[in-house]
Design an enzyme around this catalytic site. Sequence first.
Site, PDB file in Angstrom:
ATOM      1  N   HIS A  34      51.042  35.690  34.749  1.00 53.72           N
ATOM      2  CA  HIS A  34      49.792  35.603  34.455  1.00 53.72           C
ATOM      3  C   HIS A  34      50.275  34.131  33.794  1.00 53.72           C
ATOM      4  O   HIS A  34      51.200  33.089  33.881  1.00 53.72           O
ATOM      5  CB  HIS A  34      50.095  36.479  33.079  1.00 53.72           C
ATOM      6  CG  HIS A  34      51.056  36.289  32.205  1.00 53.72           C
ATOM      7  ND1 HIS A  34      52.793  36.393  32.265  1.00 53.72           N
ATOM      8  CD2 HIS A  34      51.442  35.761  30.517  1.00 53.72           C
ATOM      9  CE1 HIS A  34      53.364  35.891  31.092  1.00 53.72           C
ATOM     10  NE2 HIS A  34      52.148  35.531  30.331  1.00 53.72           N
ATOM     11  N   HIS A 116      49.792  27.343  31.581  1.00 53.26           N
ATOM     12  CA  HIS A 116      50.866  27.356  32.650  1.00 53.26           C
ATOM     13  C   HIS A 116      51.474  28.932  32.863  1.00 53.26           C
ATOM     14  O   HIS A 116      50.690  29.593  32.670  1.00 53.26           O
ATOM     15  CB  HIS A 116      51.643  26.753  32.019  1.00 53.26           C
ATOM     16  CG  HIS A 116      52.788  26.923  31.215  1.00 53.26           C
ATOM     17  ND1 HIS A 116      52.352  26.422  29.782  1.00 53.26           N
ATOM     18  CD2 HIS A 116      53.952  27.644  30.842  1.00 53.26           C
ATOM     19  CE1 HIS A 116      53.367  27.689  28.730  1.00 53.26           C
ATOM     20  NE2 HIS A 116      54.038  28.058  29.637  1.00 53.26           N
TER      21      HIS A 116
END
Length: 164
Positions: A34, A116
Amino acid sequence: MFFALWPDDPLRDAIQARVPDGHGGRPVARHNLHLTLAFIGAADTAYAECLSRAASTVEIEPFAFELTGLGCFRKPGVLWLGDVVPRGPLVRLAQDLNTALIPCGFQPEAREYRPHVTVARKLKAPVARAPIHPIRWSVDGFCLVVSKPGPDGVRYEVVQRYPV
């Protein structure tokens, strides 16, 4: 708990395909991949309900970005895919969400948002930053996610979706 962009299966495949071998770390489970927008931590029911209502007020237009690089955070030993291009829409979404959560008592992180996807933890040695073949991520909403401990480690579970 945390709010995140939740990839579909083809996107998860693309993310995993860009992770190099030999990093010596523990790969993040495919179903846990995720991109975090806001980390909440532990939350009682009332706090979680307030956060969920607040998140539903965030208005976003669909947008897309690309993950264009690989790097690591040395201290926690985390390997990531990031170097988001363009950054603007994603950063605005994270800022708007964080601002919406403040009335519930949420304290946004003071450090700069560095979007990220964590792909491995507990690296044995730092990994040099490098470009990757870009991964296009189309955003049409975000999710509220909870961590559930299990016999095979933590599993993340989407409990609420916030579509555009």
